[in-house]
Design a protein around this motif. Structure first.
Motif, PDB file in Angstrom:
ATOM      1  N   GLN A   1      -1.318 -17.049   6.315  1.00 32.60           N
ATOM      2  CA  GLN A   1      -0.916 -15.652   6.267  1.00 32.60           C
ATOM      3  C   GLN A   1      -0.756 -15.191   4.818  1.00 32.60           C
ATOM      4  OE1 GLN A   1       2.888 -14.094   8.268  1.00 32.60           O
ATOM      5  NE2 GLN A   1       1.438 -14.305   9.937  1.00 32.60           N
ATOM      6  N   PHE A   2      -0.201 -16.065   4.007  1.00 34.59           N
ATOM      7  CA  PHE A   2      -0.053 -15.718   2.599  1.00 34.59           C
ATOM      8  C   PHE A   2      -1.421 -15.616   1.930  1.00 34.59           C
ATOM      9  CE2 PHE A   2       4.493 -17.428   2.520  1.00 34.59           C
ATOM     10  CZ  PHE A   2       5.019 -16.153   2.471  1.00 34.59           C
ATOM     11  N   TYR A   3      -2.279 -16.567   2.197  1.00 32.23           N
ATOM     12  CA  TYR A   3      -3.619 -16.516   1.622  1.00 32.23           C
ATOM     13  C   TYR A   3      -4.309 -15.221   2.024  1.00 32.23           C
ATOM     14  CZ  TYR A   3      -3.798 -21.276  -0.198  1.00 32.23           C
ATOM     15  OH  TYR A   3      -3.590 -22.414  -0.919  1.00 32.23           O
ATOM     16  N   ALA A   4      -4.145 -14.839   3.290  1.00 30.52           N
ATOM     17  CA  ALA A   4      -4.772 -13.600   3.765  1.00 30.52           C
ATOM     18  C   ALA A   4      -4.240 -12.399   3.008  1.00 30.52           C
ATOM     19  CB  ALA A   4      -4.535 -13.441   5.261  1.00 30.52           C
ATOM     20  N   ALA A   5      -3.023 -12.524   2.505  1.00 30.17           N
ATOM     21  CA  ALA A   5      -2.434 -11.413   1.768  1.00 30.17           C
ATOM     22  C   ALA A   5      -2.756 -11.498   0.281  1.00 30.17           C
ATOM     23  CB  ALA A   5      -0.930 -11.398   1.966  1.00 30.17           C
ATOM     24  N   GLY A   6      -3.566 -12.471  -0.086  1.00 27.88           N
ATOM     25  CA  GLY A   6      -3.972 -12.579  -1.478  1.00 27.88           C
ATOM     26  C   GLY A   6      -2.964 -13.285  -2.359  1.00 27.88           C
TER      27      GLY A   6
ATOM     28  N   ARG B   1       6.092  -8.707  -2.543  1.00 28.94           N
ATOM     29  CA  ARG B   1       6.126  -7.599  -1.589  1.00 28.94           C
ATOM     30  C   ARG B   1       5.545  -6.338  -2.210  1.00 28.94           C
ATOM     31  NH1 ARG B   1       8.803  -4.175   2.537  1.00 28.94           N
ATOM     32  NH2 ARG B   1       8.306  -2.458   1.160  1.00 28.94           N
ATOM     33  N   ASP B   2       5.917  -6.087  -3.443  1.00 31.37           N
ATOM     34  CA  ASP B   2       5.411  -4.897  -4.132  1.00 31.37           C
ATOM     35  C   ASP B   2       3.906  -4.990  -4.337  1.00 31.37           C
ATOM     36  OD1 ASP B   2       7.959  -4.003  -4.183  1.00 31.37           O
ATOM     37  OD2 ASP B   2       8.325  -4.391  -6.308  1.00 31.37           O
ATOM     38  N   ARG B   3       3.460  -6.201  -4.704  1.00 29.69           N
ATOM     39  CA  ARG B   3       2.030  -6.368  -4.929  1.00 29.69           C
ATOM     40  C   ARG B   3       1.260  -6.085  -3.640  1.00 29.69           C
ATOM     41  NH1 ARG B   3      -1.661  -9.344  -4.291  1.00 29.69           N
ATOM     42  NH2 ARG B   3      -0.469 -10.908  -3.171  1.00 29.69           N
ATOM     43  N   ILE B   4       1.796  -6.590  -2.536  1.00 32.22           N
ATOM     44  CA  ILE B   4       1.130  -6.376  -1.258  1.00 32.22           C
ATOM     45  C   ILE B   4       1.140  -4.902  -0.877  1.00 32.22           C
ATOM     46  CG2 ILE B   4       1.313  -6.820   1.213  1.00 32.22           C
ATOM     47  CD1 ILE B   4       2.209  -9.642   0.554  1.00 32.22           C
ATOM     48  N   THR B   5       2.256  -4.252  -1.118  1.00 31.39           N
ATOM     49  CA  THR B   5       2.320  -2.818  -0.832  1.00 31.39           C
ATOM     50  C   THR B   5       1.274  -2.062  -1.640  1.00 31.39           C
ATOM     51  OG1 THR B   5       4.682  -2.985  -0.389  1.00 31.39           O
ATOM     52  CG2 THR B   5       3.818  -0.798  -0.876  1.00 31.39           C
ATOM     53  N   ALA B   6       1.142  -2.425  -2.915  1.00 34.63           N
ATOM     54  CA  ALA B   6       0.139  -1.775  -3.754  1.00 34.63           C
ATOM     55  C   ALA B   6      -1.258  -2.046  -3.219  1.00 34.63           C
ATOM     56  CB  ALA B   6       0.271  -2.278  -5.191  1.00 34.63           C
ATOM     57  N   ALA B   7      -1.491  -3.284  -2.801  1.00 39.77           N
ATOM     58  CA  ALA B   7      -2.804  -3.636  -2.264  1.00 39.77           C
ATOM     59  C   ALA B   7      -3.100  -2.815  -1.013  1.00 39.77           C
ATOM     60  CB  ALA B   7      -2.852  -5.123  -1.948  1.00 39.77           C
ATOM     61  N   MET B   8      -2.076  -2.602  -0.198  1.00 44.18           N
ATOM     62  CA  MET B   8      -2.277  -1.794   1.005  1.00 44.18           C
ATOM     63  C   MET B   8      -2.628  -0.358   0.632  1.00 44.18           C
ATOM     64  SD  MET B   8       0.653  -3.204   3.612  1.00 44.18           S
ATOM     65  CE  MET B   8       0.148  -2.111   4.932  1.00 44.18           C
ATOM     66  N   ALA B   9      -2.007   0.137  -0.411  1.00 46.39           N
ATOM     67  CA  ALA B   9      -2.329   1.499  -0.856  1.00 46.39           C
ATOM     68  C   ALA B   9      -3.782   1.570  -1.306  1.00 46.39           C
ATOM     69  CB  ALA B   9      -1.388   1.908  -1.992  1.00 46.39           C
ATOM     70  N   ASP B  10      -4.226   0.545  -2.038  1.00 44.36           N
ATOM     71  CA  ASP B  10      -5.623   0.494  -2.467  1.00 44.36           C
ATOM     72  C   ASP B  10      -6.543   0.499  -1.259  1.00 44.36           C
ATOM     73  OD1 ASP B  10      -4.880   0.496  -5.072  1.00 44.36           O
ATOM     74  OD2 ASP B  10      -5.347  -1.602  -5.458  1.00 44.36           O
ATOM     75  N   LEU B  11      -6.195  -0.308  -0.278  1.00 45.28           N
ATOM     76  CA  LEU B  11      -7.020  -0.370   0.922  1.00 45.28           C
ATOM     77  C   LEU B  11      -7.056   0.986   1.618  1.00 45.28           C
ATOM     78  CD1 LEU B  11      -6.154  -3.805   2.557  1.00 45.28           C
ATOM     79  CD2 LEU B  11      -8.230  -3.115   1.386  1.00 45.28           C
ATOM     80  N   ALA B  12      -5.908   1.617   1.709  1.00 43.64           N
ATOM     81  CA  ALA B  12      -5.857   2.910   2.376  1.00 43.64           C
ATOM     82  C   ALA B  12      -6.733   3.916   1.652  1.00 43.64           C
ATOM     83  CB  ALA B  12      -4.405   3.392   2.425  1.00 43.64           C
ATOM     84  N   ALA B  13      -6.693   3.885   0.310  1.00 41.84           N
ATOM     85  CA  ALA B  13      -7.512   4.821  -0.463  1.00 41.84           C
ATOM     86  C   ALA B  13      -8.988   4.580  -0.212  1.00 41.84           C
ATOM     87  CB  ALA B  13      -7.187   4.668  -1.948  1.00 41.84           C
ATOM     88  N   ALA B  14      -9.376   3.310  -0.237  1.00 42.76           N
ATOM     89  CA  ALA B  14     -10.785   2.988  -0.007  1.00 42.76           C
ATOM     90  C   ALA B  14     -11.195   3.374   1.405  1.00 42.76           C
ATOM     91  CB  ALA B  14     -11.012   1.500  -0.234  1.00 42.76           C
TER      92      ALA B  14
ATOM     93  N   ALA C   1      -7.826  -5.956   7.403  1.00 42.11           N
ATOM     94  CA  ALA C   1      -7.200  -6.514   6.210  1.00 42.11           C
ATOM     95  C   ALA C   1      -5.818  -5.908   6.014  1.00 42.11           C
ATOM     96  CB  ALA C   1      -8.079  -6.251   4.991  1.00 42.11           C
ATOM     97  N   MET C   2      -5.691  -4.621   6.294  1.00 33.03           N
ATOM     98  CA  MET C   2      -4.390  -3.980   6.162  1.00 33.03           C
ATOM     99  C   MET C   2      -3.401  -4.576   7.154  1.00 33.03           C
ATOM    100  SD  MET C   2      -5.344   0.015   5.453  1.00 33.03           S
ATOM    101  CE  MET C   2      -3.629   0.493   5.286  1.00 33.03           C
ATOM    102  N   ALA C   3      -3.861  -4.889   8.335  1.00 30.39           N
ATOM    103  CA  ALA C   3      -2.971  -5.503   9.324  1.00 30.39           C
ATOM    104  C   ALA C   3      -2.499  -6.869   8.832  1.00 30.39           C
ATOM    105  CB  ALA C   3      -3.703  -5.636  10.656  1.00 30.39           C
ATOM    106  N   ASP C   4      -3.417  -7.633   8.253  1.00 32.43           N
ATOM    107  CA  ASP C   4      -3.038  -8.930   7.691  1.00 32.43           C
ATOM    108  C   ASP C   4      -1.977  -8.749   6.614  1.00 32.43           C
ATOM    109  OD1 ASP C   4      -4.741 -10.220   9.346  1.00 32.43           O
ATOM    110  OD2 ASP C   4      -6.224 -10.736   7.827  1.00 32.43           O
TER     111      ASP C   4
ATOM    112  N   GLY D   1      -9.655 -12.869   7.373  1.00 30.00           N
ATOM    113  CA  GLY D   1      -8.982 -12.756   6.100  1.00 30.00           C
ATOM    114  C   GLY D   1      -9.429 -11.526   5.358  1.00 30.00           C
ATOM    115  N   ILE D   2      -9.252 -11.504   4.086  1.00 29.11           N
ATOM    116  CA  ILE D   2      -9.344 -10.263   3.344  1.00 29.11           C
ATOM    117  C   ILE D   2     -10.669 -10.013   2.706  1.00 29.11           C
ATOM    118  CG2 ILE D   2      -8.747 -10.746   0.962  1.00 29.11           C
ATOM    119  CD1 ILE D   2      -6.491  -8.694   1.506  1.00 29.11           C
TER     120      ILE D   2
END
Lengths: 152, 152
Positions: free
Chosen positions: A51-56, A86-99, B92-95, B150-151
């Motif tokens: 799960q962590f790996y999946a989150a980068g 947690r913050d890094r993941i939140t930022a990554a989610m924002a990037d994903l949402a933008a894309a 990926a966002m769900a992960d 994964g991502i």
DNA sequence: GTAAAAGCTGACGTTGACGTCAAGGGCAAG
DNA sequence: CTTGCCCTTGACGTCAACGTCAGCTTTTAC
């Protein structure tokens, strides 16, 4: 349990499990013959690692987190580490949402091949996306040589 | 504009821009001396590329998407590609959300060092996370040698 | 007892998005 | 004219998370 059982139950390869052990993420007892033996809990531990790996989260960071997982409680450094990730993941989610939004706009365009009544054609499908007014000074990369932003 | 200007304005290295050109993602005119020359629009194009990279879209896929970005309209193949990438990003966002929730629980634990009045200690900080009942048959990896889930 | 299946330890290969170094050419300022 | 910065191509290095192959031992199934 032996390594193959854990691998099947956690949905990873045996090579991955040996790699995790090499990285200090997953311990194992050894039978007198040298074969690895795992407790039941290993399966969930592997799933957590995945799960962590999946989150980068890189393995070195996971390694830093593991003591607190094992202890069942945390310290202040643990808190800092956890919130940073947690913050890094939140930022990554924002990037994903933008894309994804950019893709959505392009999908909208793809669905209206005729340019006439197509509102989406008025604007480019991607948002200009200006996180900060001026591009980051110059470093743009951290000491590790990897980009500081993005999902890695 | 020359390559250094684009790099600074887009917040990437010149090496990255040459790499994008090598991959067919970013064209450039050449001055008689051989130096690359870019239009203003190159900056936003680079930002778009970066956005895709941040979302884990590999350059070959970006390359497939670019014609539709340039054309400003799409076809049915474009639609398929776009929705496929959209779905991947959503997954990926769900992960990421799952991993972040796990971190949140660990943070909760880190904030309650005394085991007494700590509800979070009753359950493990990570969710068992069973996407499908039984682990995926055996392949677990696709022909490209990279994990199917994964991502990226 | 024997063959197949599973494990073991090295050790090298892979992939993507660049970093980095080498060896030179181009161009404005002083 | 030369100093210095920017540019060019080419080629090798990097890093992570494993894949894969070799050669050998152990366990399991019949």
């Amino acid at each position: 349990m032996r390594i193959g059982d854990v691998a099947r139950r956690a949905g990873v390869s045996t090579r991955a499990l040996r790699y995790y052990e090499e990285q200090g993420l997953l311990a194992s007892q050894r039978a007198p013959s040298g074969q690895r033996t795992y407790p039941e809990s290993a399966v969930e531990r592997v799933r957590l690692i995945q799960q962590f790996y999946a989150a980068g989260v890189p393995s070195r960071t996971i390694l830093q987190l593991m003591p607190y997982v094992d202890a069942g409680h945390g310290s202040r450094e643990a808190f800092a580490l956890l919130t940073a990730e947690r913050d890094r993941i939140t930022a990554a989610m924002a990037d994903l949402a933008a894309a994804r939004d950019a893709l959505d706009r392009m999908i909208d365009i793809a669905n209206h091949p005729t340019a006439e009544h197509c509102p989406a054609l008025r604007e480019p499908p991607w948002t200009p996306y200006h996180p900060d007014a001026v591009a980051p000074a110059t470093p743009d990369h951290d000491a590790s040589g990897r980009p500081t932003a993005g999902i890695r």
